[in-house]
Write a protein that holds these residues in place. Sequence first.
Motif, PDB file in Angstrom:
ATOM      1  N   HIS A  19       0.873  -1.177  -0.070  1.00  0.00           N
ATOM      2  CA  HIS A  19       0.068   0.033   0.063  1.00  0.00           C
ATOM      3  C   HIS A  19       0.911   1.208   0.117  1.00  0.00           C
ATOM      4  CE1 HIS A  19      -2.914  -3.110   1.273  1.00  0.00           C
ATOM      5  NE2 HIS A  19      -4.062  -2.037   0.825  1.00  0.00           N
ATOM      6  N   ALA A  20       0.735   1.755  -0.891  1.00  0.00           N
ATOM      7  CA  ALA A  20       1.784   3.080  -1.379  1.00  0.00           C
ATOM      8  C   ALA A  20       1.744   4.137  -0.210  1.00  0.00           C
ATOM      9  CB  ALA A  20       1.465   3.645  -2.398  1.00  0.00           C
ATOM     10  N   ASP A  21       0.505   4.382   0.347  1.00  0.00           N
ATOM     11  CA  ASP A  21       0.404   5.530   1.603  1.00  0.00           C
ATOM     12  C   ASP A  21       1.068   4.824   3.098  1.00  0.00           C
ATOM     13  OD1 ASP A  21      -0.341   6.997  -0.276  1.00  0.00           O
ATOM     14  OD2 ASP A  21      -2.286   6.756  -0.057  1.00  0.00           O
ATOM     15  N   ALA A  22       1.207   3.822   3.063  1.00  0.00           N
ATOM     16  CA  ALA A  22       1.492   3.084   4.534  1.00  0.00           C
ATOM     17  C   ALA A  22       2.711   3.505   4.671  1.00  0.00           C
ATOM     18  CB  ALA A  22       1.440   1.603   4.527  1.00  0.00           C
ATOM     19  N   PHE A  24       5.803   3.522   8.629  1.00  0.00           N
ATOM     20  CA  PHE A  24       6.225   2.506   9.750  1.00  0.00           C
ATOM     21  C   PHE A  24       5.294   2.440  10.924  1.00  0.00           C
ATOM     22  CE2 PHE A  24       7.570   6.844  11.000  1.00  0.00           C
ATOM     23  CZ  PHE A  24       7.287   6.740  12.430  1.00  0.00           C
ATOM     24  N   LEU A  25       4.553   3.281  10.767  1.00  0.00           N
ATOM     25  CA  LEU A  25       3.219   3.039  12.080  1.00  0.00           C
ATOM     26  C   LEU A  25       2.777   1.805  12.038  1.00  0.00           C
ATOM     27  CD1 LEU A  25       2.309   6.724  12.335  1.00  0.00           C
ATOM     28  CD2 LEU A  25       3.616   5.555  13.647  1.00  0.00           C
ATOM     29  N   GLN A  26       2.589   0.929  10.908  1.00  0.00           N
ATOM     30  CA  GLN A  26       1.922  -0.178  11.192  1.00  0.00           C
ATOM     31  C   GLN A  26       2.942  -1.398  10.518  1.00  0.00           C
ATOM     32  OE1 GLN A  26      -1.509  -1.131  11.185  1.00  0.00           O
ATOM     33  NE2 GLN A  26      -1.178   0.456  12.675  1.00  0.00           N
ATOM     34  N   ALA A  27       4.149  -1.047  10.931  1.00  0.00           N
ATOM     35  CA  ALA A  27       5.287  -1.956  10.387  1.00  0.00           C
ATOM     36  C   ALA A  27       5.432  -3.156  11.609  1.00  0.00           C
ATOM     37  CB  ALA A  27       6.892  -1.374  10.219  1.00  0.00           C
ATOM     38  N   TRP A  28       5.830  -4.262  11.299  1.00  0.00           N
ATOM     39  CA  TRP A  28       6.082  -5.338  12.244  1.00  0.00           C
ATOM     40  C   TRP A  28       6.735  -4.904  13.344  1.00  0.00           C
ATOM     41  CZ3 TRP A  28       3.470 -10.223  12.402  1.00  0.00           C
ATOM     42  CH2 TRP A  28       4.060 -11.051  13.130  1.00  0.00           C
ATOM     43  N   ALA A  71      -4.415   1.831  21.125  1.00  0.00           N
ATOM     44  CA  ALA A  71      -3.938   2.717  20.044  1.00  0.00           C
ATOM     45  C   ALA A  71      -3.513   2.078  18.851  1.00  0.00           C
ATOM     46  CB  ALA A  71      -2.944   3.759  20.600  1.00  0.00           C
ATOM     47  N   ILE A  72      -4.110   2.752  17.537  1.00  0.00           N
ATOM     48  CA  ILE A  72      -3.737   2.238  16.190  1.00  0.00           C
ATOM     49  C   ILE A  72      -3.522   3.423  15.492  1.00  0.00           C
ATOM     50  CG2 ILE A  72      -4.717   1.080  14.338  1.00  0.00           C
ATOM     51  CD1 ILE A  72      -6.756  -0.348  16.006  1.00  0.00           C
ATOM     52  N   ALA A  73      -2.318   3.547  15.357  1.00  0.00           N
ATOM     53  CA  ALA A  73      -1.738   4.514  14.497  1.00  0.00           C
ATOM     54  C   ALA A  73      -1.430   4.416  13.112  1.00  0.00           C
ATOM     55  CB  ALA A  73      -0.445   5.312  15.377  1.00  0.00           C
ATOM     56  N   GLY A  74      -1.754   5.097  12.190  1.00  0.00           N
ATOM     57  CA  GLY A  74      -1.480   4.589  10.836  1.00  0.00           C
ATOM     58  C   GLY A  74      -2.123   3.407  10.153  1.00  0.00           C
ATOM     59  N   GLY A  75      -3.186   3.026  10.941  1.00  0.00           N
ATOM     60  CA  GLY A  75      -3.879   2.088  10.328  1.00  0.00           C
ATOM     61  C   GLY A  75      -5.412   2.354  10.748  1.00  0.00           C
ATOM     62  N   PRO A  76      -6.330   1.106  10.271  1.00  0.00           N
ATOM     63  CA  PRO A  76      -5.822  -0.043   9.653  1.00  0.00           C
ATOM     64  C   PRO A  76      -5.438   0.194   8.092  1.00  0.00           C
ATOM     65  CG  PRO A  76      -8.315   0.008   9.982  1.00  0.00           C
ATOM     66  CD  PRO A  76      -7.574   1.361  10.620  1.00  0.00           C
ATOM     67  N   ILE A  77      -4.918  -1.039   7.566  1.00  0.00           N
ATOM     68  CA  ILE A  77      -4.452  -0.903   6.091  1.00  0.00           C
ATOM     69  C   ILE A  77      -5.466  -1.668   5.464  1.00  0.00           C
ATOM     70  CG2 ILE A  77      -2.607  -1.413   4.510  1.00  0.00           C
ATOM     71  CD1 ILE A  77      -2.036   0.975   6.480  1.00  0.00           C
ATOM     72  N   PHE A 237      13.251   3.806   7.366  1.00  0.00           N
ATOM     73  CA  PHE A 237      12.951   3.457   5.844  1.00  0.00           C
ATOM     74  C   PHE A 237      11.861   2.291   6.091  1.00  0.00           C
ATOM     75  CE2 PHE A 237      17.340   5.069   6.178  1.00  0.00           C
ATOM     76  CZ  PHE A 237      17.255   5.919   5.039  1.00  0.00           C
ATOM     77  N   TYR A 238      10.818   2.393   5.297  1.00  0.00           N
ATOM     78  CA  TYR A 238       9.741   1.344   5.346  1.00  0.00           C
ATOM     79  C   TYR A 238       8.822   1.578   4.140  1.00  0.00           C
ATOM     80  CZ  TYR A 238       6.331  -2.024   6.769  1.00  0.00           C
ATOM     81  OH  TYR A 238       5.536  -2.918   6.972  1.00  0.00           O
ATOM     82  N   GLY A 239       8.603   0.368   3.510  1.00  0.00           N
ATOM     83  CA  GLY A 239       8.025   0.461   2.257  1.00  0.00           C
ATOM     84  C   GLY A 239       8.162   1.608   1.087  1.00  0.00           C
ATOM     85  N   ASN A 240       7.303   2.462   0.994  1.00  0.00           N
ATOM     86  CA  ASN A 240       7.299   3.500   0.217  1.00  0.00           C
ATOM     87  C   ASN A 240       7.838   4.973   0.638  1.00  0.00           C
ATOM     88  OD1 ASN A 240       7.047   4.418  -2.850  1.00  0.00           O
ATOM     89  ND2 ASN A 240       5.291   5.606  -2.368  1.00  0.00           N
ATOM     90  N   GLU A 241       8.274   4.826   1.884  1.00  0.00           N
ATOM     91  CA  GLU A 241       8.478   5.960   2.634  1.00  0.00           C
ATOM     92  C   GLU A 241       9.664   6.083   3.550  1.00  0.00           C
ATOM     93  OE1 GLU A 241       4.980   8.636   3.824  1.00  0.00           O
ATOM     94  OE2 GLU A 241       5.785   8.199   5.915  1.00  0.00           O
TER      95      GLU A 241
END
Length: 339
Positions: A19-22, A24-28, A71-77, A237-241
């Motif tokens: 998901h291009a907009d995701a 690190f807040l939803q990273a493992w 708390a769920i930051a940057g999600g759900p995806i 550094f995570y995904g597209n960002e």
Amino acid sequence: MKIIDATNQKEWDEFITSHADANFLQAWAWGDFHEARHKKVVRRIAIDGKEKIVGAYVGQIETAKRGTYMAIAGGPILDWQKKDLRETIFADIKEQAEKEKCIFVRIRPQITDTPENNKLFEGLGLKPAPMYLSVEFAGILDLNKTEEEILAGASQGLRRKIRKAQKNDIVVTTSTNPKDIHEFYEIQLQTAARHKFVEFSESFLQKQFEAFAKYDEVKLYTAKLGDEILAQNFIIFYGNEASYHYGVSTELGTKYSGAPLLHLAAMRDARERGIKRYNFWGITGENETDHRFYGVSQFKRSFGIEELKYLHAHDLIIKPAKYKLDYLLEKTRAKIRHV
């Protein structure tokens, strides 16, 4: 469709980063970080009939004297256009919160602040939270642009600082060693005193760095003049960002500006990883001249950023009576702290 606990780090990160907009807040690793802080972490994935992941969220259980919340930051995806999917995931969020005896769930999704998205969250039964959750107003740079193109769009003042830094032979180094966070923490104490904010603990910073370093998703950048440190940046550094998560500077750094060189170095590394977006993280409004981070925000704007407003944090209320008291307390606190 079914929703289950996530157990496979590789599959999780492959889905989130698709998901291009995701970010690190939803990273493992974000969940790993909270587990290292002895927080209960909830990682859930939605699976379709073909056993394909179609949605995910990670949240941590926060305990406070006034009660427990998730708390769920940057999600759900997920694909927000799919009504059945979002309703199923939010029903699961509610169920998990009830299991953990939460008063509410605070969610700041990775979608923009538009009337349509506010209406979507209202339709899901959520209400705007009295406090923010993670950054809601960010500065973004498109890394499809070359360094030359970015500098051409930057302010004249920033270009002068960069030329001065290069003329002074300021050197940039990088590290992925969590032990180097000790020095970062010490400089943060100086920065916090100058800008009047509450610093993070050394343990908080080190555990976060360790969590992302495990997956090669973080670097510490340092600008030096001779043997003296001018500034340091904590970049994820995570995904597209690539995200400028934390930055610190010394007194000498205010005289000899090494910070711009740190950002240019991080952008080069991001491009090498195939990353398309550089997130300067939080900024204040253009007219908030009295805000303690106004100067830092103007520095970020000097790069020619695009300003992005995420949807404000919303609360999914689990226990209405207790939530009402919590809401009033937080609203008062937000007014006192001017946030």
